[in-house]
Design a protein around this motif. Sequence first.
Motif, short mmCIF file in Angstrom:
data_model
loop_
_atom_site.label_atom_id
_atom_site.label_comp_id
_atom_site.label_asym_id
_atom_site.label_seq_id
_atom_site.Cartn_x
_atom_site.Cartn_y
_atom_site.Cartn_z
N MET A 1 -19.02 7.97 5.15
CA MET A 1 -17.91 8.05 4.23
C MET A 1 -17.07 9.30 4.47
O MET A 1 -15.89 9.29 4.16
CB MET A 1 -18.44 8.07 2.79
N VAL A 2 -17.67 10.35 4.99
CA VAL A 2 -16.92 11.58 5.24
C VAL A 2 -15.87 11.33 6.32
O VAL A 2 -14.76 11.86 6.25
CB VAL A 2 -17.88 12.72 5.64
N SER A 3 -16.21 10.51 7.31
CA SER A 3 -15.24 10.23 8.37
C SER A 3 -14.02 9.48 7.82
O SER A 3 -12.90 9.70 8.27
CB SER A 3 -15.89 9.45 9.50
N ILE A 4 -14.23 8.59 6.85
CA ILE A 4 -13.11 7.89 6.23
C ILE A 4 -12.23 8.89 5.48
O ILE A 4 -10.99 8.81 5.54
CB ILE A 4 -13.61 6.79 5.28
N LEU A 5 -12.86 9.83 4.81
CA LEU A 5 -12.11 10.88 4.11
C LEU A 5 -11.29 11.70 5.10
O LEU A 5 -10.10 11.99 4.85
CB LEU A 5 -13.07 11.78 3.34
N GLN A 6 -11.88 12.08 6.21
CA GLN A 6 -11.17 12.87 7.21
C GLN A 6 -10.03 12.09 7.85
O GLN A 6 -8.96 12.64 8.11
CB GLN A 6 -12.14 13.37 8.27
N ILE A 7 -10.24 10.80 8.10
CA ILE A 7 -9.18 9.98 8.67
C ILE A 7 -8.02 9.85 7.68
O ILE A 7 -6.85 9.92 8.06
CB ILE A 7 -9.73 8.60 9.08
N LEU A 8 -8.33 9.67 6.41
CA LEU A 8 -7.30 9.57 5.39
C LEU A 8 -6.49 10.86 5.27
O LEU A 8 -5.26 10.84 5.18
CB LEU A 8 -7.93 9.21 4.04
N LEU A 9 -7.17 11.99 5.32
CA LEU A 9 -6.47 13.28 5.29
C LEU A 9 -5.62 13.49 6.54
O LEU A 9 -4.52 14.05 6.47
CB LEU A 9 -7.47 14.42 5.12
N LEU A 10 -6.11 13.02 7.69
CA LEU A 10 -5.34 13.11 8.93
C LEU A 10 -4.07 12.27 8.83
O LEU A 10 -2.99 12.71 9.23
CB LEU A 10 -6.18 12.66 10.12
N LEU A 11 -4.17 11.07 8.28
CA LEU A 11 -3.00 10.21 8.12
C LEU A 11 -1.98 10.84 7.16
O LEU A 11 -0.77 10.75 7.39
CB LEU A 11 -3.41 8.83 7.62
#
Length: 95
Positions: A1-11
């Motif tokens: 789930m942390v990777s989804i959070l990081q991808i969302l912040l990157l977007l």
Amino acid sequence: MVSILQILLLLLDVAQWVIIAHIIMSWLINFQVLNTRQPLVAQLWYGLNRLLEPVYGTVRRILPAMSGIDFAPLIVLLGIYALRIVIINNAASFY
């Protein structure tokens, strides 16, 4: 789930920089530093407008007329910042 959070912040970061680039480019075009008759400038301007106009259009429909001043990019940037704050403050639920 942390990777989804990081991808969302990157977007959100990419969207923020695209909007800032659009704002700066519009200033440079309005002050005639850049000329839209140049092919590269015209392609960049056309691409940024096609990318951001659906977002700006929905915000412009909500905002009242402001006598020639376009606050849509500012409102979208504030929305991105607010969404980023909400995501970061609720990051503990992703762990």
